[in-house]
Design a protein around this motif. Structure first.
Motif, PDB file in Angstrom:
ATOM      1  N   GLU A   1     -22.061 -21.980 -23.906  1.00  0.00           N
ATOM      2  CA  GLU A   1     -22.974 -22.809 -24.695  1.00  0.00           C
ATOM      3  C   GLU A   1     -22.250 -23.617 -25.779  1.00  0.00           C
TER       4      GLU A   1
ATOM      5  N   GLU B   1     -25.440 -35.247 -26.686  1.00  0.00           N
ATOM      6  CA  GLU B   1     -24.039 -34.904 -26.422  1.00  0.00           C
ATOM      7  C   GLU B   1     -23.913 -34.193 -25.070  1.00  0.00           C
TER       8      GLU B   1
ATOM      9  N   VAL C   1     -24.075 -34.388 -14.970  1.00  0.00           N
ATOM     10  CA  VAL C   1     -25.473 -34.829 -14.941  1.00  0.00           C
ATOM     11  C   VAL C   1     -25.506 -36.030 -15.873  1.00  0.00           C
TER      12      VAL C   1
ATOM     13  N   LEU D   1     -20.679 -23.185 -14.420  1.00  0.00           N
ATOM     14  CA  LEU D   1     -21.131 -23.740 -15.702  1.00  0.00           C
ATOM     15  C   LEU D   1     -20.480 -23.003 -16.862  1.00  0.00           C
ATOM     16  N   GLY D   2     -20.336 -23.726 -17.990  1.00  0.00           N
ATOM     17  CA  GLY D   2     -19.549 -23.180 -19.090  1.00  0.00           C
ATOM     18  C   GLY D   2     -20.370 -22.602 -20.225  1.00  0.00           C
TER      19      GLY D   2
ATOM     20  N   LEU E   1     -26.382 -31.266 -22.218  1.00  0.00           N
ATOM     21  CA  LEU E   1     -27.638 -30.578 -21.922  1.00  0.00           C
ATOM     22  C   LEU E   1     -27.512 -29.107 -22.293  1.00  0.00           C
TER      23      LEU E   1
ATOM     24  N   ALA F   1     -29.036 -27.663 -17.553  1.00  0.00           N
ATOM     25  CA  ALA F   1     -28.003 -28.193 -16.647  1.00  0.00           C
ATOM     26  C   ALA F   1     -27.990 -27.403 -15.341  1.00  0.00           C
TER      27      ALA F   1
ATOM     28  N   ALA G   1     -19.793 -28.005 -13.410  1.00  0.00           N
ATOM     29  CA  ALA G   1     -20.743 -28.898 -14.101  1.00  0.00           C
ATOM     30  C   ALA G   1     -20.200 -29.152 -15.497  1.00  0.00           C
ATOM     31  N   ASP G   2     -19.973 -30.415 -15.793  1.00  0.00           N
ATOM     32  CA  ASP G   2     -19.428 -30.768 -17.101  1.00  0.00           C
ATOM     33  C   ASP G   2     -19.852 -32.199 -17.434  1.00  0.00           C
TER      34      ASP G   2
ATOM     35  N   GLY H   1     -18.257 -25.026 -23.804  1.00  0.00           N
ATOM     36  CA  GLY H   1     -18.216 -25.630 -22.479  1.00  0.00           C
ATOM     37  C   GLY H   1     -17.271 -24.877 -21.559  1.00  0.00           C
TER      38      GLY H   1
HETATM   39  C1  LIG Z   1     -24.336 -26.686 -23.916  1.00  0.00           C
HETATM   40  S1  LIG Z   1     -23.202 -27.129 -22.709  1.00  0.00           S
HETATM   41  C2  LIG Z   1     -21.653 -27.061 -23.571  1.00  0.00           C
HETATM   42  C3  LIG Z   1     -21.455 -28.160 -24.537  1.00  0.00           C
HETATM   43  C4  LIG Z   1     -20.085 -28.153 -25.140  1.00  0.00           C
HETATM   44  N1  LIG Z   1     -20.122 -28.769 -26.406  1.00  0.00           N
HETATM   45  C5  LIG Z   1     -19.044 -28.858 -24.264  1.00  0.00           C
HETATM   46  O1  LIG Z   1     -18.059 -29.240 -24.826  1.00  0.00           O
HETATM   47  O2  LIG Z   1     -19.150 -28.916 -23.051  1.00  0.00           O
HETATM   48  C6  LIG Z   1     -23.060 -25.718 -21.670  1.00  0.00           C
HETATM   49  C7  LIG Z   1     -22.749 -26.025 -20.240  1.00  0.00           C
HETATM   50  O3  LIG Z   1     -23.826 -26.744 -19.651  1.00  0.00           O
HETATM   51  C8  LIG Z   1     -23.320 -27.623 -18.644  1.00  0.00           C
HETATM   52  N2  LIG Z   1     -23.673 -29.000 -19.010  1.00  0.00           N
HETATM   53  C9  LIG Z   1     -24.226 -29.436 -20.148  1.00  0.00           C
HETATM   54  N3  LIG Z   1     -24.424 -30.777 -20.100  1.00  0.00           N
HETATM   55  C10 LIG Z   1     -23.990 -31.184 -18.889  1.00  0.00           C
HETATM   56  C11 LIG Z   1     -23.932 -32.464 -18.233  1.00  0.00           C
HETATM   57  N4  LIG Z   1     -24.377 -33.579 -18.790  1.00  0.00           N
HETATM   58  N5  LIG Z   1     -23.424 -32.518 -16.975  1.00  0.00           N
HETATM   59  C12 LIG Z   1     -23.012 -31.392 -16.358  1.00  0.00           C
HETATM   60  N6  LIG Z   1     -23.029 -30.166 -16.939  1.00  0.00           N
HETATM   61  C13 LIG Z   1     -23.513 -30.064 -18.187  1.00  0.00           C
HETATM   62  C14 LIG Z   1     -21.818 -27.446 -18.616  1.00  0.00           C
HETATM   63  O4  LIG Z   1     -21.463 -26.519 -17.619  1.00  0.00           O
HETATM   64  C15 LIG Z   1     -21.533 -26.898 -20.005  1.00  0.00           C
HETATM   65  O5  LIG Z   1     -20.325 -26.177 -20.034  1.00  0.00           O
END
Ligand SMILES: C[S@@+](CC[C@H](N)C(=O)[O-])C[C@H]1O[C@@H](n2cnc3c(N)ncnc32)[C@H](O)[C@@H]1O
Length: 271
Positions: A211, A236, A229, A208-209, A238, A243, A183-184, A214
């Protein structure tokens, strides 16, 4: 009480192989799930407020020990403890045990750092019917008080596998017949399309990565697909737990009901 207090720290939990379970709801879930509770400290008030729980604990052979409110408060991580804190044996489930049960939906977290996020993911995965939550070696300890509280008892409903190397875990999941979907936010496959074209019907592990950072692109590249998603607004990305919730529920919906389809006759939007 002094022994139990040592479980508030990660080294203390590791040494004892136990963790703290706080509050009537979590203790009720633990006793119902047959978790290995060792003892429960309870204030006199809590003993009178929760007679059914106290009876269930005692019926399961768990000693319920009356304790001073100050002693219970010292064990509790919350500002207003509810007068009940137990200790429970740690459960370390190996990945092989999870894979032997032919799972259909798993969540694999890479370097999750926030215990509240992790607890929410475990609770959400449980609600979506996932078979287990898997954690990379660098992740926060799921037996941290804040995480245990955030799971609201789901920690006792599904296995949590810890200490995984990500490359090894992805390889073993794929060898066991699961597709690994990373998920990214920058993924090439839209989650809605993955739901509509049947991709999500296959046994799936969502990766999933972290916070802040990522997913490491090298780890994401090991996945079968990278799924986004859709972000319709200007956010920027979720929150990690949100997610995870969207991905798990999209999979659960397709696995349980078939691919998402528009109702017959609704293919054309009204003019
Ligand atoms: C807070 S986000 C990380 C944001 C970070 N700045 C980045 O560069 O990805 C944490 C995790 O939530 C998942 N995630 C967040 N938004 C997403 C999206 N729109 N689609 C899919 N996965 C998402 C991803 O697995 C991501 O690594």
């Amino acid at each position: 009480v002094r022994d139990a207090a040592s479980l508030a720290t990660r080294p203390g939990r590791r040494r004892a192989g136990r963790f703290l379970v706080e509050g009537p709801q979590a203790l009720r879930e633990a006793v119902t799930a047959g978790a290995a509770l060792r003892e429960v400290f309870a204030t006199v008030d809590a003993l009178t407020q929760h007679p059914d729980l106290v009876a269930a604990l005692r019926a399961s052979g768990v000693p319920v020990l009356p304790a001073e409110p100050a002693a219970v408060a010292a064990l509790a991580g919350t500002v207003s403890p509810q007068g009940l804190v137990g200790t429970c044996d740690d459960v370390d489930v190996p990945l092989d045990v999870v894979l032997d049960a032919a799972p259909r939906l798993l969540v694999l977290l890479a370097e999750v750092r926030d215990p509240g996020n992790l607890g929410t993911v475990i609770r959400t995965a449980d609600a979506a019917g996932a078979d287990a939550v898997l954690l990379s070696a660098e992740s926060v300890d799921p037996m941290t008080g804040k995480c245990v509280r955030a799971t609201t008892g789901s920690l006792f409903h599904l296995p949590v596998v810890r200490g995984l190397g990500l490359v090894d875990a992805v390889t073993r999941l794929q060898a066991a017949g699961l597709q690994v979907l990373a998920a990214d936010a920058g993924g090439s496959l839209d989650l809605d399309d993955a739901a509509a074209d049947g991709t999500l019907a296959r046994p799936t592990a969502w990766l999933l990565g972290n916070e802040a950072h990522g997913l490491d692109p090298a780890v994401a590249a090991l996945a079968d697909r990278i799924v986004r998603v859709p972000i319709h607004g200007r956010a920027e990305s979720l929150n990690l737990a949100v997610a995870a919730a969207l991905c798990c529920y999209a999979s659960a919906r397709v696995q349980r009901r078939g691919p998402d389809r528009l109702p017959t006759g609704a293919e054309q939007p009204p003019t």
